[in-house]
Each structure stands twice: as C-alpha cells, then as structure tokens.
Design an enzyme around this catalytic site. Structure first.
Site, mmCIF file in Angstrom:
data_model
loop_
_atom_site.group_PDB
_atom_site.id
_atom_site.type_symbol
_atom_site.label_atom_id
_atom_site.label_comp_id
_atom_site.label_asym_id
_atom_site.label_seq_id
_atom_site.Cartn_x
_atom_site.Cartn_y
_atom_site.Cartn_z
ATOM 1 N N GLY A 1 0.833 -1.197 0.000
ATOM 2 C CA GLY A 1 0.000 0.000 0.000
ATOM 3 C C GLY A 1 0.868 1.248 0.000
ATOM 4 O O GLY A 1 2.098 1.176 0.134
ATOM 5 N N GLN A 2 0.218 2.421 -0.123
ATOM 6 C CA GLN A 2 1.034 3.647 -0.218
ATOM 7 C C GLN A 2 1.832 3.878 1.076
ATOM 8 O O GLN A 2 3.006 4.232 1.036
ATOM 9 C CB GLN A 2 0.203 4.868 -0.628
ATOM 10 N N TYR B 1 -16.693 2.866 6.917
ATOM 11 C CA TYR B 1 -15.222 2.781 7.023
ATOM 12 C C TYR B 1 -14.773 3.254 8.410
ATOM 13 O O TYR B 1 -13.982 2.568 9.077
ATOM 14 C CB TYR B 1 -14.584 3.634 5.922
ATOM 15 N N THR C 1 -9.609 0.277 2.472
ATOM 16 C CA THR C 1 -9.496 1.738 2.561
ATOM 17 C C THR C 1 -10.433 2.508 1.620
ATOM 18 O O THR C 1 -10.353 3.737 1.579
ATOM 19 C CB THR C 1 -8.036 2.185 2.270
ATOM 20 N N ASP D 1 -8.623 9.599 11.029
ATOM 21 C CA ASP D 1 -9.420 10.743 11.493
ATOM 22 C C ASP D 1 -10.917 10.477 11.335
ATOM 23 O O ASP D 1 -11.736 11.157 11.961
ATOM 24 C CB ASP D 1 -9.036 12.011 10.698
HETATM 25 N N1 LIG Z 1 -5.575 6.873 2.687
HETATM 26 C C1 LIG Z 1 -5.929 7.745 3.637
HETATM 27 O O1 LIG Z 1 -6.263 8.913 3.366
HETATM 28 C C2 LIG Z 1 -5.922 7.312 5.082
HETATM 29 C C3 LIG Z 1 -6.310 8.239 6.048
HETATM 30 C C4 LIG Z 1 -6.293 7.858 7.397
HETATM 31 C C5 LIG Z 1 -5.873 6.575 7.733
HETATM 32 N N2 LIG Z 1 -5.522 5.687 6.773
HETATM 33 C C6 LIG Z 1 -5.081 4.356 7.202
HETATM 34 O O2 LIG Z 1 -3.709 4.231 6.869
HETATM 35 C C7 LIG Z 1 -3.393 2.863 6.581
HETATM 36 C C8 LIG Z 1 -2.675 2.795 5.251
HETATM 37 O O3 LIG Z 1 -3.523 3.324 4.241
HETATM 38 P P1 LIG Z 1 -3.070 3.403 2.724
HETATM 39 O O4 LIG Z 1 -3.636 4.658 2.178
HETATM 40 O O5 LIG Z 1 -1.607 3.100 2.600
HETATM 41 O O6 LIG Z 1 -3.933 2.186 2.133
HETATM 42 P P2 LIG Z 1 -3.698 1.315 0.834
HETATM 43 O O7 LIG Z 1 -2.775 2.004 -0.119
HETATM 44 O O8 LIG Z 1 -5.073 0.910 0.381
HETATM 45 O O9 LIG Z 1 -2.914 0.047 1.417
HETATM 46 C C9 LIG Z 1 -3.527 -0.940 2.169
HETATM 47 C C10 LIG Z 1 -2.888 -2.264 1.782
HETATM 48 O O10 LIG Z 1 -3.509 -3.300 2.560
HETATM 49 C C11 LIG Z 1 -3.847 -4.365 1.677
HETATM 50 N N3 LIG Z 1 -4.942 -5.138 2.235
HETATM 51 C C12 LIG Z 1 -6.275 -4.893 2.172
HETATM 52 N N4 LIG Z 1 -6.962 -5.862 2.806
HETATM 53 C C13 LIG Z 1 -6.029 -6.741 3.285
HETATM 54 C C14 LIG Z 1 -6.119 -7.959 3.997
HETATM 55 N N5 LIG Z 1 -7.298 -8.479 4.367
HETATM 56 N N6 LIG Z 1 -4.968 -8.608 4.316
HETATM 57 C C15 LIG Z 1 -3.765 -8.099 3.943
HETATM 58 N N7 LIG Z 1 -3.618 -6.957 3.247
HETATM 59 C C16 LIG Z 1 -4.742 -6.288 2.917
HETATM 60 C C17 LIG Z 1 -4.217 -3.668 0.384
HETATM 61 O O11 LIG Z 1 -4.204 -4.588 -0.686
HETATM 62 P P3 LIG Z 1 -5.195 -4.318 -1.940
HETATM 63 O O12 LIG Z 1 -4.773 -2.999 -2.531
HETATM 64 O O13 LIG Z 1 -4.938 -5.498 -2.818
HETATM 65 O O14 LIG Z 1 -6.582 -4.261 -1.377
HETATM 66 C C18 LIG Z 1 -3.122 -2.615 0.302
HETATM 67 O O15 LIG Z 1 -1.936 -3.119 -0.275
HETATM 68 C C19 LIG Z 1 -4.722 2.118 6.643
HETATM 69 O O16 LIG Z 1 -4.843 1.521 7.906
HETATM 70 C C20 LIG Z 1 -5.770 3.198 6.487
HETATM 71 O O17 LIG Z 1 -6.989 2.843 7.112
HETATM 72 C C21 LIG Z 1 -5.520 6.026 5.445
#
Ligand SMILES: NC(=O)c1ccc[n+]([C@@H]2O[C@H](COP(=O)([O-])OP(=O)(O)OC[C@H]3O[C@@H](n4cnc5c(N)ncnc54)[C@H](OP(=O)(O)O)[C@@H]3O)[C@@H](O)[C@H]2O)c1
Length: 279
Positions: free
Chosen positions: A10-11, A124, A61, A101
C-alpha cells in the site's frame, strides 16, 4: 530489530518498508500472500518471520465502497486488526495499528486529541474504530496511530486525482468546507518508527503539522507541481457522496511528539518533498 510490515504494498506500507529499512531488518507481506483476517495466514507469517515489532497497515481503505461492502470493511479492519494483535500478544511483540481521522464526527473546531470522543459517520470509520477497540483488548503492547488525508508515491490519493484533473480541465472546483491534516506517508513512517523506539504504548495522532481546506491543499500542490490550472472553491454539497465525512478533522500530534521527541514537519514542506519524489 526485525520488523514485520503488513500491507507492505500500500502507499503507506511502501514507505514503512523504506523508513524502517534504514535501521531495521524488515519483512513485508500483503495480499495475496497474507490475508490479515485469516488466523492461519497470520500465524504462518509470525512463525516464519519471528518479528520483534509489527506494523499493521493492511486495511480496507475505499471509503465510498465500504458503504455497500460493510462485511469486507469489517473483515480487514476489525477482524484483521484483532487477529494480528492477538498473535502479537501471544509472541509478546509490540504492534502498531494504523487508524484514521474518520473515527471523529468533525464537530470540534480545534485539533482533535487522542482522548477526544469518537463518533464515526461512515462504515469505514466504524470499521476502523472497531479495529482500535479490538487491538486495545487483544494486546497490552499496542500503539494505535491515527492519521489523516494520507498521500504517498503510487497511491490512488487526493493529490494524484487533483493533478490528473488539472491536466485535463481548464479549471478545477475543489471544496473549501472540509478542513484537515494532509499527511505524507514518509512523515507518518518516520513518526511510527520514532514511536517504535519507545515503550509508551497507547493511542496517538501522527499528521503533518498545520491544517488546510481541500482547495488550499489543491492550490499548494499544483504550485509545487508547476501546474497553473486555477482552483475555484465550492462546497461539499456540490459533491454528493455515499459516505458521510467529518468536515473538520484536524488532528493534534502533540502527545506523539512529547512521547518520542520527534517533530513532524509542516504539511507544505512535506508536500514539496512529495512532488520531488513523484517527478
Ligand atoms: N488513505 C488515507 O487517506 C488514510 C487516512 C487515514 C488513515 N488511513 C489508514 O492508513 C493505513 C494505510 O492506508 P493506505 O492509504 O496506505 O492504504 P492502501 O494504499 O489501500 O494500502 C492498504 C494495503 O492493505 C492491503 N490489504 C487490504 N486488505 C487486506 C487484507 N485483508 N490482508 C492483507 N492486506 C490487505 C491492500 O491490498 P489491496 O490494494 O490489494 O486491497 C493494500 O496493499 C490504513 O490503515 C488506512 O486505514 C488512510
């Protein structure tokens, strides 16, 4: 220290691997090799890698799709969080759960502190809050790290959507009545690493310093990227969405900074770094 990063593709996961990798031995896993909602998968990875520290960044996400896919959101964000935290506790290894948040309803007008009342408005947000509750119950040695408006290289994030739209359209309409804390994944990874060097377990906020409205963020981004498409303010009502979002979700990173001595830089500085990294 051997650190296990879950959700490493993920990012955020990619920057966690890079930042922890500067100092630690890092092992990373993601779908399809491991599904965090599977006890067998998590147990196998724990047995194979014997980590000394775990960061669980794996999550469902997609905020909009979650409204129609509640079971999938809770499977990854609650069940997955619980299973990882339980296995971490069995091995007596500290675990980080990255949260959001979106656990807040946005009715405050000053930055949210970790102990403020939660009241998620979306599926979510509820699924991530359920994950927090599960982690607290399962593992004493936990860090819950809430972040916001996250963007990093290769992500399907707000900056990339704005840049793509600005390259296609003569002007952009971006909302001015949603205020938050833009956060570069690199800075969140640094803050998470700083916490990992402590035993100050608990719930924290990790965001870039300062805050802005979405349209201000878009303007600053386009300036950094050298794109001169004008950004006009509009209101959230003009962009109907399935998921309700907090209109104000500025987070305060004060307690994390006090616990670690690590300062998180201003969002504008972090944005300049991001545009340099993507070019
Ligand atoms: N993006 C935002 O603005 C934001 C804001 C606040 C908090 N967050 C939190 O920050 C964290 C990182 O977010 P991110 O933006 O980096 O998300 P992301 O790019 O969607 O990365 C999440 C990763 O987890 C993988 N994943 C999903 N379901 C899974 C499972 N059951 N088992 C193993 N891996 C799994 C995804 O794979 P797939 O892509 O194949 O599904 C993806 O590679 C998350 O906890 C998110 O809730 C994000």
């Amino acid at each position: 220290m051997r650190t296990l990063i879950l959700g490493c593709k993920g990012q955020l996961g990619k920057d966690l691997v890079a930042v922890f990798g500067e100092e630690d031995e890092v092992v990373g896993f993601d779908l399809p090799e491991i599904d965090v909602s599977s006890v067998d998968d998590v147990s196998r990875v724990m047995d194979d890698t014997r980590p000394e520290f775990i960061v669980n960044s794996a999550a469902y996400t997609n905020v909009e799709d979650a409204e129609d896919e509640e079971d999938s959101a809770f499977l990854a964000n609650e069940q997955g969080a619980r299973i990882v935290a339980e296995r971490a506790a069995d091995a007596d290894v500290p675990v980080v759960y990255i949260s959001t948040d979106f656990v807040f309803d946005g009715t405050k007008t000053t930055p949210y502190e970790p102990e403020d009342d939660v009241n998620p408005l979306s599926v979510y947000g509820r699924s991530k809050l359920a994950g927090e509750v599960a982690v607290r119950a399962a593992a004493k040695k936990h860090f819950i790290v809430r972040t916001a408006w996250l963007y990093g290289p290769g992500g399907n994030n707000f900056p990339e959507k704005i840049i793509a739209a600005a390259q296609k359209n003569p002007t952009l309409q971006v909302v001015h009545d949603e205020v938050g804390s833009p956060t570069h994944t690199w800075d969140l990874a640094l803050a998470t690493r700083a916490l990992s060097r402590t035993e100050a377990y608990g719930t924290y906020h990790a965001v870039n310093a300062g805050s802005c409205a979405r349209d201000e963020f878009a303007r600053a981004l386009l300036e950094c990227a050298g794109i001169d498409t004008p950004v006009n303010p509009c209101s959230l009502d003009e962009f109907p969405s399935k998921a309700r979002r907090p209109v104000y979700s500025v987070l305060s990173a004060r307690t994390l900074e006090d616990a670690t001595g690590h300062r998180i830089r201003d969002w504008r500085e972090a944005l300049v770094h991001y545009t340099e990294r993507r070019s």
